[in-house]
Design a protein around this motif. Structure first.
Motif, PDB file in Angstrom:
ATOM      1  N   LEU A  43       0.838  -1.198   0.000  1.00 20.10           N
ATOM      2  CA  LEU A  43       0.000   0.000   0.000  1.00 20.10           C
ATOM      3  C   LEU A  43       0.872   1.247   0.000  1.00 20.10           C
ATOM      4  N   LYS A  44       1.897   1.258   0.894  1.00 19.08           N
ATOM      5  CA  LYS A  44       2.770   2.436   0.960  1.00 19.08           C
ATOM      6  C   LYS A  44       3.534   2.622  -0.345  1.00 19.08           C
ATOM      7  N   ASP A  45       3.890   1.516  -1.005  1.00 19.05           N
ATOM      8  CA  ASP A  45       4.642   1.609  -2.247  1.00 19.05           C
ATOM      9  C   ASP A  45       3.813   2.191  -3.379  1.00 19.05           C
ATOM     10  N   ILE A  46       2.543   1.808  -3.407  1.00 18.99           N
ATOM     11  CA  ILE A  46       1.735   2.193  -4.575  1.00 18.99           C
ATOM     12  C   ILE A  46       1.055   3.543  -4.412  1.00 18.99           C
ATOM     13  N   LEU A  47       0.845   3.993  -3.183  1.00 16.85           N
ATOM     14  CA  LEU A  47       0.097   5.229  -2.990  1.00 16.85           C
ATOM     15  C   LEU A  47       0.733   6.443  -3.676  1.00 16.85           C
ATOM     16  N   PRO A  48       2.056   6.645  -3.581  1.00 16.88           N
ATOM     17  CA  PRO A  48       2.608   7.802  -4.292  1.00 16.88           C
ATOM     18  C   PRO A  48       2.344   7.758  -5.790  1.00 16.88           C
ATOM     19  N   ARG A  49       2.379   6.585  -6.364  1.00 18.08           N
ATOM     20  CA  ARG A  49       2.121   6.453  -7.803  1.00 18.08           C
ATOM     21  C   ARG A  49       0.661   6.760  -8.104  1.00 18.08           C
ATOM     22  N   VAL A  50      -0.209   6.337  -7.196  1.00 19.36           N
ATOM     23  CA  VAL A  50      -1.636   6.630  -7.388  1.00 19.36           C
ATOM     24  C   VAL A  50      -1.871   8.129  -7.288  1.00 19.36           C
ATOM     25  N   GLN A  51      -1.253   8.752  -6.282  1.00 19.10           N
ATOM     26  CA  GLN A  51      -1.437  10.189  -6.091  1.00 19.10           C
ATOM     27  C   GLN A  51      -0.892  10.985  -7.272  1.00 19.10           C
ATOM     28  N   ASN A  52       0.169  10.489  -7.848  1.00 21.06           N
ATOM     29  CA  ASN A  52       0.786  11.202  -8.969  1.00 21.06           C
ATOM     30  C   ASN A  52       0.195  10.818 -10.318  1.00 21.06           C
TER      31      ASN A  52
ATOM     32  N   SER B  65       0.743   4.015 -15.624  1.00 26.93           N
ATOM     33  CA  SER B  65       0.938   2.562 -15.653  1.00 26.93           C
ATOM     34  C   SER B  65       0.148   1.858 -14.554  1.00 26.93           C
ATOM     35  N   VAL B  66      -0.382   2.637 -13.607  1.00 28.96           N
ATOM     36  CA  VAL B  66      -1.157   2.042 -12.511  1.00 28.96           C
ATOM     37  C   VAL B  66      -2.638   2.168 -12.849  1.00 28.96           C
ATOM     38  N   THR B  67      -3.201   1.083 -13.350  1.00 33.48           N
ATOM     39  CA  THR B  67      -4.621   1.090 -13.702  1.00 33.48           C
ATOM     40  C   THR B  67      -5.457   0.236 -12.759  1.00 33.48           C
ATOM     41  N   SER B  68      -4.783  -0.529 -11.899  1.00 26.38           N
ATOM     42  CA  SER B  68      -5.508  -1.334 -10.928  1.00 26.38           C
ATOM     43  C   SER B  68      -4.711  -1.405  -9.636  1.00 26.38           C
ATOM     44  N   VAL B  69      -5.435  -1.547  -8.517  1.00 26.07           N
ATOM     45  CA  VAL B  69      -4.821  -1.671  -7.197  1.00 26.07           C
ATOM     46  C   VAL B  69      -5.378  -2.919  -6.539  1.00 26.07           C
TER      47      VAL B  69
ATOM     48  N   ASN C 222      -7.534  10.705  -8.516  1.00 28.17           N
ATOM     49  CA  ASN C 222      -6.826   9.881  -9.486  1.00 28.17           C
ATOM     50  C   ASN C 222      -7.683   9.669 -10.736  1.00 28.17           C
ATOM     51  N   SER C 223      -6.984   9.586 -11.859  1.00 27.95           N
ATOM     52  CA  SER C 223      -7.722   9.396 -13.118  1.00 27.95           C
ATOM     53  C   SER C 223      -7.152   8.242 -13.933  1.00 27.95           C
ATOM     54  N   THR C 224      -6.375   7.353 -13.274  1.00 27.14           N
ATOM     55  CA  THR C 224      -5.793   6.232 -14.017  1.00 27.14           C
ATOM     56  C   THR C 224      -6.272   4.868 -13.510  1.00 27.14           C
ATOM     57  N   VAL C 225      -6.607   4.760 -12.245  1.00 29.52           N
ATOM     58  CA  VAL C 225      -6.995   3.469 -11.667  1.00 29.52           C
ATOM     59  C   VAL C 225      -8.451   3.179 -12.001  1.00 29.52           C
ATOM     60  N   HIS C 226      -8.684   2.018 -12.594  1.00 26.57           N
ATOM     61  CA  HIS C 226     -10.038   1.604 -12.952  1.00 26.57           C
ATOM     62  C   HIS C 226     -10.554   0.482 -12.070  1.00 26.57           C
ATOM     63  N   THR C 227      -9.635  -0.304 -11.517  1.00 22.75           N
ATOM     64  CA  THR C 227     -10.049  -1.476 -10.741  1.00 22.75           C
ATOM     65  C   THR C 227      -9.421  -1.451  -9.359  1.00 22.75           C
ATOM     66  N   ILE C 228     -10.268  -1.684  -8.338  1.00 22.23           N
ATOM     67  CA  ILE C 228      -9.788  -1.805  -6.953  1.00 22.23           C
ATOM     68  C   ILE C 228     -10.165  -3.190  -6.461  1.00 22.23           C
ATOM     69  N   ASP C 229      -9.140  -3.979  -6.130  1.00 19.87           N
ATOM     70  CA  ASP C 229      -9.375  -5.347  -5.669  1.00 19.87           C
ATOM     71  C   ASP C 229      -8.923  -5.463  -4.208  1.00 19.87           C
ATOM     72  N   LEU C 230      -9.897  -5.503  -3.312  1.00 21.46           N
ATOM     73  CA  LEU C 230      -9.624  -5.622  -1.872  1.00 21.46           C
ATOM     74  C   LEU C 230     -10.266  -6.882  -1.313  1.00 21.46           C
ATOM     75  N   ALA C 231     -10.362  -7.899  -2.119  1.00 20.28           N
ATOM     76  CA  ALA C 231     -11.033  -9.134  -1.702  1.00 20.28           C
ATOM     77  C   ALA C 231     -10.237  -9.866  -0.630  1.00 20.28           C
ATOM     78  N   ASN C 232     -10.984 -10.611   0.206  1.00 26.73           N
ATOM     79  CA  ASN C 232     -10.408 -11.510   1.209  1.00 26.73           C
ATOM     80  C   ASN C 232      -9.490 -10.771   2.194  1.00 26.73           C
ATOM     81  N   ASN C 233     -10.016  -9.709   2.774  1.00 24.99           N
ATOM     82  CA  ASN C 233      -9.274  -8.925   3.749  1.00 24.99           C
ATOM     83  C   ASN C 233     -10.105  -8.746   5.022  1.00 24.99           C
ATOM     84  N   ASN C 234      -9.794  -7.701   5.788  1.00 23.19           N
ATOM     85  CA  ASN C 234     -10.429  -7.487   7.087  1.00 23.19           C
ATOM     86  C   ASN C 234     -11.212  -6.182   7.102  1.00 23.19           C
ATOM     87  N   ILE C 235     -11.861  -5.877   6.009  1.00 22.91           N
ATOM     88  CA  ILE C 235     -12.565  -4.607   5.844  1.00 22.91           C
ATOM     89  C   ILE C 235     -13.994  -4.733   6.360  1.00 22.91           C
ATOM     90  N   THR C 236     -14.430  -3.706   7.113  1.00 24.60           N
ATOM     91  CA  THR C 236     -15.804  -3.666   7.618  1.00 24.60           C
ATOM     92  C   THR C 236     -16.546  -2.545   6.912  1.00 24.60           C
TER      93      THR C 236
END
Length: 848
Positions: A524-533, A537-541, A566-580
């Motif tokens: 998450l920490k690695d990809i966030l700066p790329r998402v913010q900028n 090349s980052v179209t999914s997370v 952000n205007s590049t990410v189209h897909t967010i995959d957060l499956a099988n985690n601890n999200i409420t």
């Protein structure tokens, strides 16, 4: 002339000069000249020499001369005039009290006599007292011998009184008299004092009386009398033994030697006031230093010791170091110009400086050096009114801690830390041999933004620090922002405590975000700066648990903040985690603004119906999200069905979604809708979209015209429209040109119009599969619905008024007897999963 002649004549002892005119005073002088001739010649010569003050006569020795009992009478007056005689010996002269008194009368005016010997005479207390009184303030007399006379205690007490003032007599013999032992002891003590340099005598009374104004004793300068020796040091220390006021003793530049140091050691061991001892250049060796060190082991008041310019070696240096292990009061030791090595000297400097720091530092250093294999927590927080750690103290601590992996936390709160102090500490944070995870420097008002910069640089390199407390410091938003920037490359720090109420929100937000990131998975920490900028090349997370660190609600919050613009990410995959559902709320807030994300995968989390409701509400304003996976969560089937319905809306034409709320609320302002598929960028209406539209129009009473031309509507969609028309008696115009409707769809519309009396315009041009006869039938029904003639409406790009009148207004004439049956059949045959018309968008929240 006779008197002058007699001065050279020693034999004439009688001379008759009666019946002459000589005056009485002159006769008295003549008699005196004759009287001296009656004395021993030695006595006469001594008197003449003294009266003439002959420089060649410095000593008068009359000890063994007979008939000198009147020597006091004759020499007493001569002493007044003598300035060269330094020795007067009248022992065994048979002097009694009168002779002593005569001699004393002259002594009072004499300033040259050094030794006076009156032993073995017949002097009693009365005569001795006159002598003693005469020498009380004699400037030069050093030796007085009154041995073997008839003296008793009265003379002894007079002698004590005299010695209390006289500081020149250094030899006094009163032996073989009748003075008691106590008085003799006291007299001997005072004589001993007089034997010492004058400085001691001058302050002795003040020392013994514990004069509170006597704070410093400085004998380092030669006073013109005598240098101090071990004897004078012994006298001084005896006097000081009961003193509690003297704080400084300086005996520098005297030859006290090791014996003198030994005398001082006894005093040092018992003093309660001496804080400074200066013994520079006093001829002591390692032996003398050993005496002093041993005494200092039992001393708790002396803070400053100077032993420079002495013959000391590392043996003394090591002894001092050993002393400083337990001693906590000595804060400086001067050892300049000794033979102590530079290495030992530096150790001494550090050890004494430690004693000037808070005692907690010394205790901490002892623990650090103790060789424990357990984690060490170093707490050096200063009390509010206590001593603070200095920069040098911090340097010493950090030097001791460097490379020590056992120290895991340091508390330096409430000290006045300088930037240099913080720099020393900062180097520990990234030293490869240290593993410090907690640093507390709270309540240090001197720690400001420059110190924060130093800390930030250390944080960038630290791999172990996870907690930093800088509350109640001078760090402003600038410093906090710098630390937040440093956290962008740090993965260990998870907690930084600051004064949140005194900092700008921007800096706090940045800090909180970076700290939160360090609690999350590394990806998450690695990809966030790329998402913010907006990295193209980052179209999914996609995020999953890493090393036991879960992807949770906080992860959603951080990701959502980055995705907001952000205007590049189209897909967010957060499956099988601890999200409420709480995490869903962050995602929903982001999706209110983000129009790029199209796919959201949340399967296998801990989301409940509340989370699903949030997503459904979001879909009211988000048109981009076309795929959501909430499977394997705690969401009811009904909510899943509702969600799928809304996703279906987003997958359909957005022009429909834009008016859904108004249509569901039966907004009187919405009387016409334009869904013509020719508009640029508009998704075409298909049967599913028609299904949704019809569900909204079942109870609508204000919409009068709909343009659905140029879409993808088939016979099924037409049948749905037909079912809607059976119950909606307000719609007047419906345009369906250029769709995919054939005869079944047209027949369904025809049947619906048999019970609908308001639709007067229905355009099916461009639907090539509809036979002309069906169109004619529809036209005839519409013609009837135009009676009375209704105002024609123009929608899209077509004017209804331009249609062929023969076709448009053909009289059909039909019976309405099957109307009830048709209504009952409305919506019969809808495909599986179709939403009933009664739904009316109950899944959508109000668009507030």
């Amino acid at each position: 002339y006779l008197i002058a002649a007699l001065s050279n004549n020693d034999t004439i002892v009688e001379l008759t000069v009666t019946d002459n005119a000589i005056t009485a005073s002159m006769l008295a002088k003549l008699e005196a000249a004759l009287d001296i001739n009656r004395q021993p010649t030695a006595l006469k010569r001594a008197m003449q020499a003294m009266e003439a003050d002959l420089p060649t006569v410095t000593a008068v020795e009359l000890q063994w001369h007979k008939n000198t009992s009147r020597a006091g009478y004759f020499l007493g007056s001569a002493l007044r005039l003598s300035s060269h005689v330094t020795v007067l010996n009248l022992s065994n002269a048979g002097l009694a009290c009168t002779g002593a008194a005569d001699l004393a009368a002259g002594l009072k005016f004499n300033k040259a006599l050094v030794r006076l010997d009156l032993a073995n005479n017949l002097i009693k207390d009365e005569g001795a007292t006159t002598i003693i009184e005469a020498v009380r303030r004699h400037p030069s007399l050093k030796e007085l011998n009154l041995a073997n006379n008839l003296l008793e205690n009265a003379a002894g007490r007079a002698t004590l009184d005299m010695l209390g003032i006289n500081d020149t007599i250094i030899a006094l013999n009163l032996e073989m008299n009748h003075i008691n032992d106590d008085l003799m002891t006291e007299i001997e003590g005072l004589v001993t004092v007089n034997q010492q340099p004058l400085g001691i005598k001058r302050i002795l009374h003040r020392i013994e009386s514990n004069d509170p104004t006597l704070k410093d004793i400085d004998f380092s300068e030669y006073d013109g009398d005598r240098y101090h020796t071990s004897d004078s040091v012994r006298v001084l220390c005896i006097a000081l033994s009961t003193n509690s006021s003297v704080q400084l003793l300086d005996l520098s530049n005297n030859g006290i030697g090791d014996i003198g140091a030994q005398c001082l050691a006894d005093y040092i061991l018992q003093t309660t006031s001496l804080t400074t001892l200066k013994l520079n250049n006093v001829s002591i060796s390692d032996r003398g230093a050993g005496y002093l060190v041993q005494a200092l082991h039992g001393n708790s008041v002396t803070a400053h010791v100077e032993v420079a310019q002495n013959a000391l070696t590392d043996l003394s240096g090591q002894a001092l170091l050993s002393l400083l292990i337990s001693n906590t009061t000595i804060t400086s030791i001067k050892i300049d110009r000794t033979r102590i090595s530079p290495e030992v000297a530096e150790e001494l400097r550090v050890s004494t400086h430690i004693n000037s720091e808070p005692l907690t530092l010394k205790a901490a250093l002892h623990r650090i050096r103790g060789g424990s294999d357990k984690p060490l927590h170093i707490s050096l927080a200063a009390p509010a009114d206590g001593r603070k750690l200095s920069t040098e103290g911090i340097r010493i601590l950090c030097a001791e801690l460097t490379g020590n992996p056992l120290v895991d936390s340091i508390d330096l709160s409430n000290n006045q830390l300088s930037v240099s102090s913080v720099a020393h500490i900062a180097r520990l944070l990234h030293h490869p041999g240290n593993k410090i995870h907690t640093l507390v420097i709270a309540s240090n008002a001197t720690v400001a933004d420059d110190a924060a910069q130093v800390l930030a640089e250390a944080i960038e390199k630290s791999e172990h620090l996870h907690t930093l407390d800088i509350r109640a410091t001078g760090v402003t938003g600038v410093g906090v922002q710098r630390i937040a920037d440093a956290l962008k490359v740090n993965r260990s720090v998870t907690s930084i405590m600051v004064n949140r109420d005194k900092l700008p929100s921007g800096a706090l937000t940045a800090l909180s975000r970076e700290l939160a990131l360090n609690t999350q998975v590394c990806s998450l920490k690695d990809i966030l700066p790329r998402v913010q900028n907006n990295d193209p090349s980052v179209t999914s997370v996609a995020l999953r648990e890493e090393g036991g660190v879960p992807v949770d609600d906080l992860s959603c919050q951080l990701l959502s903040l980055a995705l907001q613009h952000n205007s590049t990410v189209h897909t967010i995959d957060l499956a099988n985690n601890n999200i409420t559902s709480a995490g869903v709320e962050y995602l929903v807030d982001m999706l209110q603004d983000n129009k790029t994300v199209t796919t959201l995968i949340l399967a296998g989390n801990r989301i409940d119906d509340a989370g699903c409701q949030l997503i459904k509400g979001c879909l009211e304003v988000n048109d981009a999200l076309v795929s959501i996976d909430l499977s394997d969560n705690k969401v009811s089937e009904q909510d899943i069905a509702d969600l799928n319905y809304l996703i279906g809306i987003n997958n359909g034409p957005l022009t429909l979604k834009s008016v859904m709320f108004a249509l569901s609320k039966n907004d009187p302002k919405v009387t016409e809708v334009d869904f013509n598929g020719l508009h640029e960028g508009v998704r075409p209406f298909d049967d599913e979209a028609i299904h949704i539209l019809c569900s909204l129009l079942v109870g609508n009473t204000h919409l009068t015209a709909i343009d659905l031309a140029n879409n993808s509507i088939t016979d099924y969609g037409a049948s749905l429209l037909a079912d809607m028309l059976r119950v909606n008696q307000n719609l007047g115009s419906l345009f369906l040109e250029n769709n995919y409707i054939t005869r079944p769809g047209a027949d369904a519309l025809f049947q619906a119009l048999k019970s609908n009396h308001t639709l007067h315009t229905l355009s099916l041009d461009g639907n090539s599969g509809i036979p002309p006869i069906v169109l004619e039938n529809l036209t005839s029904v519409l013609n009837v619905n135009k009676q009375p003639l209704k105002e024609l409406r123009r929608l899209g790009k077509r004017d209804v008024a331009m249609l062929d009148n023969e076709t448009l207004f053909k009289d059909a004439g039909y019976m309405k007897d099957a109307e009830d049956t048709i209504l009952e059949q409305a919506f019969v045959g809808a495909p599986k999963g179709a939403v009933p018309a009664s739904m009316k968008m109950r899944q959508l929240r109000a668009l507030q």
